[in-house]
Structures are given as structure tokens and as C-alpha cells.
Write a protein that holds these residues in place. Structure first.
Motif, PDB file in Angstrom:
ATOM      1  N   TYR A 184      -4.867   6.410  -1.331  1.00 27.90           N
ATOM      2  CA  TYR A 184      -4.132   5.172  -1.045  1.00 27.90           C
ATOM      3  C   TYR A 184      -4.207   4.247  -2.260  1.00 27.90           C
ATOM      4  O   TYR A 184      -5.293   4.003  -2.796  1.00 27.90           O
ATOM      5  CB  TYR A 184      -4.713   4.491   0.191  1.00 27.90           C
ATOM      6  CG  TYR A 184      -4.302   5.156   1.476  1.00 27.90           C
ATOM      7  CD1 TYR A 184      -4.789   6.414   1.823  1.00 27.90           C
ATOM      8  CD2 TYR A 184      -3.384   4.546   2.336  1.00 27.90           C
ATOM      9  CE1 TYR A 184      -4.391   7.048   2.988  1.00 27.90           C
ATOM     10  CE2 TYR A 184      -2.985   5.159   3.512  1.00 27.90           C
ATOM     11  CZ  TYR A 184      -3.490   6.414   3.832  1.00 27.90           C
ATOM     12  OH  TYR A 184      -3.079   7.037   4.990  1.00 27.90           O
ATOM     13  N   ARG A 226       0.652   5.744  -0.540  1.00 29.29           N
ATOM     14  CA  ARG A 226      -0.293   6.859  -0.456  1.00 29.29           C
ATOM     15  C   ARG A 226       0.345   8.119  -1.021  1.00 29.29           C
ATOM     16  O   ARG A 226       1.577   8.268  -1.031  1.00 29.29           O
ATOM     17  CB  ARG A 226      -0.742   7.094   0.984  1.00 29.29           C
ATOM     18  CG  ARG A 226       0.361   7.547   1.940  1.00 29.29           C
ATOM     19  CD  ARG A 226      -0.164   7.582   3.377  1.00 29.29           C
ATOM     20  NE  ARG A 226       0.864   8.005   4.318  1.00 29.29           N
ATOM     21  CZ  ARG A 226       0.709   7.983   5.637  1.00 29.29           C
ATOM     22  NH1 ARG A 226      -0.455   7.560   6.184  1.00 29.29           N
ATOM     23  NH2 ARG A 226       1.687   8.381   6.437  1.00 29.29           N
ATOM     24  N   TRP A 239       0.850  -1.188   0.000  1.00 29.49           N
ATOM     25  CA  TRP A 239       0.000   0.000   0.000  1.00 29.49           C
ATOM     26  C   TRP A 239       0.887   1.240   0.000  1.00 29.49           C
ATOM     27  O   TRP A 239       1.845   1.314   0.772  1.00 29.49           O
ATOM     28  CB  TRP A 239      -0.909   0.031   1.229  1.00 29.49           C
ATOM     29  CG  TRP A 239      -2.036  -0.941   1.164  1.00 29.49           C
ATOM     30  CD1 TRP A 239      -2.071  -2.197   1.691  1.00 29.49           C
ATOM     31  CD2 TRP A 239      -3.300  -0.742   0.525  1.00 29.49           C
ATOM     32  NE1 TRP A 239      -3.280  -2.796   1.420  1.00 29.49           N
ATOM     33  CE2 TRP A 239      -4.060  -1.920   0.714  1.00 29.49           C
ATOM     34  CE3 TRP A 239      -3.874   0.313  -0.188  1.00 29.49           C
ATOM     35  CZ2 TRP A 239      -5.351  -2.076   0.212  1.00 29.49           C
ATOM     36  CZ3 TRP A 239      -5.159   0.164  -0.670  1.00 29.49           C
ATOM     37  CH2 TRP A 239      -5.883  -1.016  -0.479  1.00 29.49           C
TER      38      TRP A 239
END
Length: 116
Positions: free
Chosen positions: A93, A38, A36
Motif C-alpha cells: 500500500y 496498492r 492510498w
């Protein structure tokens, strides 16, 4: 063709929680290393958390102890549980999947806004 689809973003108050999910589909036998990232307005995209195909995890210092990344190989999903959210966690994200042979894929992103 491989697709990554994120879900679970939204608006939450400081101190609250959100759970992001990313589902992989398409011409893949199994999911690879997952991550992940962002990107906040005016800033570069940054790594938030990764989980290898073997289950090893890594986190950026600013989210350690608050965020947890996990994966379900059978469902081809990766989740990011975000607790104790702060305004500085506000960003889009993105889910990422990569393989050792260099194949690299991105999702379209999901907005997370932490505000009172």
C-alpha cells in the motif's frame, strides 16, 4: 524536499482490521489531496481511496463499506482504516499526495498481508 512515510502494515487474518497511517514532512505548508494505492504481485498499481483537501472521499468499489480514509490537516497525516480484510486485499500500500499545480509525491509503501 517532501517525504511521505507510511506505517501500520503487517500480517492479519481474514476478517481482521489494520490501520495504515501516512505522515507528510518537509517543505510543505499544508497537505494536498491525499490517496492510498496498492499493488499486488503481478498486478498494476490501483487506486484504493482518495480524500481531497476539502474532505471529499472516493473509494474503489471493492473496498466500499470496509475501508475508511481520513485526514488530519494539523498533523499532516492521512489514515486508512481497513476492516473485514480479505486475502485479495494483500498488497503493498502506497500513500500519495498531489496538488492542483501538478506536484505529486509517493511514499515508499507498506506491506499488508491477509492470510490465515
Amino acid at each position: 524536499q517532501v517525504q511521505l512515510v507510511e506505517s501500520g502494515g503487517g500480517l492479519v487474518q481474514p476478517g481482521g482490521s489494520l490501520r495504515l497511517s501516512c505522515a507528510a514532512s518537509g517543505n510543505i505548508f499544508s497537505i494536498g489531496h491525499m490517496g492510498w494505492y496498492r499493488q499486488a504481485p503481478g498486478k498494476e498499481r490501483e487506486l484504493v481511496a482518495t480524500i481531497t483537501s476539502g474532505g471529499s472521499t472516493n473509494y474503489v468499489d471493492s473496498v466500499k463499506g470496509r475501508f475508511t480514509i481520513s485526514r488530519d490537516n494539523a498533523k499532516k497525516t492521512v489514515d486508512l482504516q481497513m476492516n473485514s480484510l480479505k486475502p485479495e486485499d494483500t498488497a503493498v500500500y502506497y500513500c500519495n499526495m498531489y496538488y492542483n499545480n501538478g506536484r505529486n509525491y509517493w511514499g515508499q509503501g507498506t506491506q499488508v498481508t491477509v492470510s490465515s
